[in-house]
Design an enzyme around this catalytic site. Sequence first.
Site, PDB file in Angstrom:
ATOM      1  N   HIS A  18       0.824  -1.206   0.000  1.00  0.00           N
ATOM      2  CA  HIS A  18       0.000   0.000   0.000  1.00  0.00           C
ATOM      3  C   HIS A  18       0.860   1.260   0.000  1.00  0.00           C
ATOM      4  O   HIS A  18       2.048   1.238   0.360  1.00  0.00           O
ATOM      5  CB  HIS A  18      -0.903   0.009   1.240  1.00  0.00           C
ATOM      6  CG  HIS A  18      -0.135   0.029   2.523  1.00  0.00           C
ATOM      7  ND1 HIS A  18       0.450   1.171   3.043  1.00  0.00           N
ATOM      8  CD2 HIS A  18       0.166  -0.959   3.398  1.00  0.00           C
ATOM      9  CE1 HIS A  18       1.069   0.890   4.168  1.00  0.00           C
ATOM     10  NE2 HIS A  18       0.921  -0.407   4.415  1.00  0.00           N
ATOM     11  N   GLU A  91      -1.986  -7.050   7.784  1.00  0.00           N
ATOM     12  CA  GLU A  91      -0.665  -6.812   8.362  1.00  0.00           C
ATOM     13  C   GLU A  91      -0.340  -7.900   9.375  1.00  0.00           C
ATOM     14  O   GLU A  91      -1.231  -8.507   9.972  1.00  0.00           O
ATOM     15  CB  GLU A  91      -0.649  -5.429   9.033  1.00  0.00           C
ATOM     16  CG  GLU A  91       0.654  -5.054   9.696  1.00  0.00           C
ATOM     17  CD  GLU A  91       1.812  -4.938   8.724  1.00  0.00           C
ATOM     18  OE1 GLU A  91       2.361  -6.003   8.355  1.00  0.00           O
ATOM     19  OE2 GLU A  91       2.176  -3.811   8.368  1.00  0.00           O
TER      20      GLU A  91
END
Length: 206
Positions: A18, A91
């Site tokens: 990202h 994550e």
Amino acid sequence: MTATAPRALTATVHLVRHGEVENPKGIVYGRLPGYHLSLRGKEQAARAAQRLASAPVGAIWASPLERAQETAAIIAEHHVVEVVTDARLTESENSFEGATRSLAGFLRSPRHWWGLRNPLRPTWGESFSDVAARMMAAVGEAVESAAGGEVVIVSHQTPVRVARLALARRRVPPWLPQVRPTTGSVTTLVLERGVVVSATYFEPGV
């Protein structure tokens, strides 16, 4: 790290980290909600999208965290593909969440020190082998869903690093400096029968 590419996998996989996050206080945000792309991060995502605009993308899968969703949405603007959200792409779990990234801030938090006792596992959170297992499972399903098209996986620094190494069947610590990615980068791996035959790396340069 023991998980490797799904057996006999033949595909082109684009691993996207990202874009940069708006984080003026320098917090280790990990899986914490409320962290979105900064203006620079949106530009990084736009350049990653341009990089992938001409690719025959058949699937775009992304972590559920806001910064990954926002990056995936920008990439999806160039393709007639809906973003699939998969929690396995999130994550890595991190016991440092909420701490500041500065050395001074870390030294003021003795409760975090014990987490550094074994960086090979690592002891500060989710093991690399667990990250590899969930990432490879998601990549395998994403490839199946793409029906022969290329696959875009939008995730985070550690999961992207671990996935890259697992797909390439390399057994080195994911935190080594030479194992990138930077924010907004695209790591493209072409696999034939589970073997990487081509690898390219793109940084947005913003």
